[in-house]
Design a protein around this motif. Structure first.
Motif, PDB file in Angstrom:
ATOM      1  N   ILE A  89       0.797  -1.226   0.000  1.00 56.08           N
ATOM      2  CA  ILE A  89       0.000   0.000   0.000  1.00 56.08           C
ATOM      3  C   ILE A  89       0.831   1.279   0.000  1.00 56.08           C
ATOM      4  O   ILE A  89       0.274   2.352  -0.153  1.00 56.08           O
ATOM      5  N   CYS A  90       2.141   1.171   0.182  1.00 58.16           N
ATOM      6  CA  CYS A  90       2.981   2.373   0.247  1.00 58.16           C
ATOM      7  C   CYS A  90       3.961   2.432  -0.916  1.00 58.16           C
ATOM      8  O   CYS A  90       4.697   1.482  -1.164  1.00 58.16           O
ATOM      9  N   SER A  91       3.970   3.576  -1.595  1.00 61.86           N
ATOM     10  CA  SER A  91       4.918   3.759  -2.691  1.00 61.86           C
ATOM     11  C   SER A  91       6.238   4.335  -2.188  1.00 61.86           C
ATOM     12  O   SER A  91       7.238   4.295  -2.882  1.00 61.86           O
ATOM     13  N   LYS A  92       6.211   4.879  -0.957  1.00 69.25           N
ATOM     14  CA  LYS A  92       7.432   5.419  -0.361  1.00 69.25           C
ATOM     15  C   LYS A  92       7.431   5.110   1.124  1.00 69.25           C
ATOM     16  O   LYS A  92       6.424   5.306   1.804  1.00 69.25           O
ATOM     17  N   GLN A  93       8.559   4.623   1.605  1.00 70.52           N
ATOM     18  CA  GLN A  93       8.787   4.423   3.033  1.00 70.52           C
ATOM     19  C   GLN A  93      10.257   4.701   3.284  1.00 70.52           C
ATOM     20  O   GLN A  93      11.109   4.040   2.702  1.00 70.52           O
ATOM     21  N   ASP A  94      10.536   5.669   4.124  1.00 64.55           N
ATOM     22  CA  ASP A  94      11.919   6.013   4.378  1.00 64.55           C
ATOM     23  C   ASP A  94      12.078   6.346   5.851  1.00 64.55           C
ATOM     24  O   ASP A  94      11.350   7.182   6.382  1.00 64.55           O
ATOM     25  N   ILE A  95      13.001   5.668   6.507  1.00 60.76           N
ATOM     26  CA  ILE A  95      13.321   5.952   7.902  1.00 60.76           C
ATOM     27  C   ILE A  95      14.805   6.287   7.968  1.00 60.76           C
ATOM     28  O   ILE A  95      15.628   5.538   7.459  1.00 60.76           O
ATOM     29  N   GLN A  96      15.113   7.413   8.582  1.00 66.75           N
ATOM     30  CA  GLN A  96      16.497   7.847   8.710  1.00 66.75           C
ATOM     31  C   GLN A  96      16.817   8.136  10.169  1.00 66.75           C
ATOM     32  O   GLN A  96      15.970   8.630  10.912  1.00 66.75           O
ATOM     33  N   LYS A  97      18.045   7.854  10.577  1.00 70.27           N
ATOM     34  CA  LYS A  97      18.543   8.170  11.915  1.00 70.27           C
ATOM     35  C   LYS A  97      18.888   9.650  11.946  1.00 70.27           C
ATOM     36  O   LYS A  97      19.425  10.185  10.989  1.00 70.27           O
ATOM     37  N   THR A  98      18.537  10.308  13.042  1.00 66.72           N
ATOM     38  CA  THR A  98      18.886  11.718  13.237  1.00 66.72           C
ATOM     39  C   THR A  98      19.681  11.839  14.537  1.00 66.72           C
ATOM     40  O   THR A  98      19.848  10.862  15.259  1.00 66.72           O
ATOM     41  N   ALA A  99      20.107  13.039  14.855  1.00 65.98           N
ATOM     42  CA  ALA A  99      20.862  13.257  16.086  1.00 65.98           C
ATOM     43  C   ALA A  99      20.019  12.981  17.327  1.00 65.98           C
ATOM     44  O   ALA A  99      20.542  12.601  18.366  1.00 65.98           O
ATOM     45  N   THR A 100      18.692  13.155  17.221  1.00 64.55           N
ATOM     46  CA  THR A 100      17.821  12.986  18.391  1.00 64.55           C
ATOM     47  C   THR A 100      16.952  11.735  18.343  1.00 64.55           C
ATOM     48  O   THR A 100      16.212  11.467  19.278  1.00 64.55           O
ATOM     49  N   GLY A 101      16.991  10.984  17.248  1.00 62.95           N
ATOM     50  CA  GLY A 101      16.139   9.785  17.128  1.00 62.95           C
ATOM     51  C   GLY A 101      16.033   9.335  15.689  1.00 62.95           C
ATOM     52  O   GLY A 101      17.036   9.020  15.054  1.00 62.95           O
ATOM     53  N   TYR A 102      14.814   9.388  15.168  1.00 60.93           N
ATOM     54  CA  TYR A 102      14.547   8.919  13.807  1.00 60.93           C
ATOM     55  C   TYR A 102      13.500   9.800  13.157  1.00 60.93           C
ATOM     56  O   TYR A 102      12.676  10.417  13.838  1.00 60.93           O
ATOM     57  N   VAL A 103      13.523   9.840  11.823  1.00 56.69           N
ATOM     58  CA  VAL A 103      12.515  10.533  11.035  1.00 56.69           C
ATOM     59  C   VAL A 103      12.010   9.555   9.987  1.00 56.69           C
ATOM     60  O   VAL A 103      12.799   8.834   9.371  1.00 56.69           O
ATOM     61  N   SER A 104      10.696   9.537   9.807  1.00 57.39           N
ATOM     62  CA  SER A 104      10.079   8.649   8.826  1.00 57.39           C
ATOM     63  C   SER A 104       9.206   9.461   7.881  1.00 57.39           C
ATOM     64  O   SER A 104       8.463  10.343   8.316  1.00 57.39           O
ATOM     65  N   ASP A 105       9.306   9.162   6.586  1.00 51.44           N
ATOM     66  CA  ASP A 105       8.441   9.767   5.577  1.00 51.44           C
ATOM     67  C   ASP A 105       7.838   8.648   4.743  1.00 51.44           C
ATOM     68  O   ASP A 105       8.541   7.716   4.345  1.00 51.44           O
ATOM     69  N   SER A 106       6.529   8.736   4.487  1.00 46.07           N
ATOM     70  CA  SER A 106       5.871   7.699   3.694  1.00 46.07           C
ATOM     71  C   SER A 106       4.751   8.289   2.859  1.00 46.07           C
ATOM     72  O   SER A 106       4.207   9.348   3.164  1.00 46.07           O
ATOM     73  N   VAL A 107       4.427   7.575   1.782  1.00 47.07           N
ATOM     74  CA  VAL A 107       3.280   7.877   0.935  1.00 47.07           C
ATOM     75  C   VAL A 107       2.559   6.544   0.746  1.00 47.07           C
ATOM     76  O   VAL A 107       3.132   5.585   0.226  1.00 47.07           O
TER      77      VAL A 107
END
Length: 183
Positions: free
Chosen positions: A75-93
């Motif tokens: 169901i998702c055309s985009k899923q991206d999880i990245q490590k950051t200095a304070t935790g994680y960021v996720s972007d999805s479509v």
């Protein structure tokens, strides 16, 4: 009751976000084994804050990742999880029931004692038209699971109990009902 089920499914979906590391660039850590309390709040929503508890262990968290990843791929055309200095960021479509949902989540904290997920999403299509929403989950580790609980058990508002392993049965039905996103 239907509204509670929809809110509960939404919360479980946000929890799944924490587990879909297999399809992403970065894998999120496994939560500390034991009983976790999660408070879910949707800003601007008439729905009240929802608090639920989940008993988990390393195997259950990893199993959730394995079970959710194929559904998310469908169901998702985009899923991206990245490590950051304070935790994680996720972007999805993702595409669900004729809607396209673009989400951005920031995960801060550790997976041993407490973490927070702040998610914003923009939905288009479906009966409601375009809509923005902000959801946050505040999770904290309470200690060992209760004597009558096993890993995967979730207690939702109103005392509704289920086990995430039972979701495997539902998973077989869900992708058949949801349109697939174009690749």
């Amino acid at each position: 009751m239907r509204r509670l089920l929809l809110v509960s499914c939404s919360a479980v979906g946000l929890l799944a976000l924490l587990q879909v590391g297999g399809a992403a660039a970065v894998e999120l850590p496994v939560r500390k084994a034991g009983l976790w309390e999660m408070k879910v709040l949707r800003a601007g929503s008439p729905s009240p804050e929802m608090t639920m508890q989940q008993c988990t262990d390393e195997t259950t968290d990893k199993d959730m990742s394995t079970a959710m990843a194929p559904m998310a791929k469908d169901i998702c055309s985009k899923q991206d999880i990245q490590k950051t200095a304070t935790g994680y960021v996720s972007d999805s479509v993702c595409g669900v029931a004729g809607m396209t949902i673009k989400s951005h989540a920031e995960i801060i904290g550790d997976f041993n004692s407490a973490y927070t997920v702040k998610s914003t999403s923009h939905s288009e299509g479906g009966p409601s038209g375009a809509r923005d929403s902000t959801t946050s989950i505040e999770a904290k580790w309470l200690g060992a699971c209760k004597a009558d609980q096993k890993p995967g058990d979730i207690v939702m508002p109103g005392g509704i109990k289920m086990n995430v392993k039972d979701m495997e049965k539902l998973k077989a039905l869900i992708p058949k009902q949801l349109p697939q996103m174009p690749k």
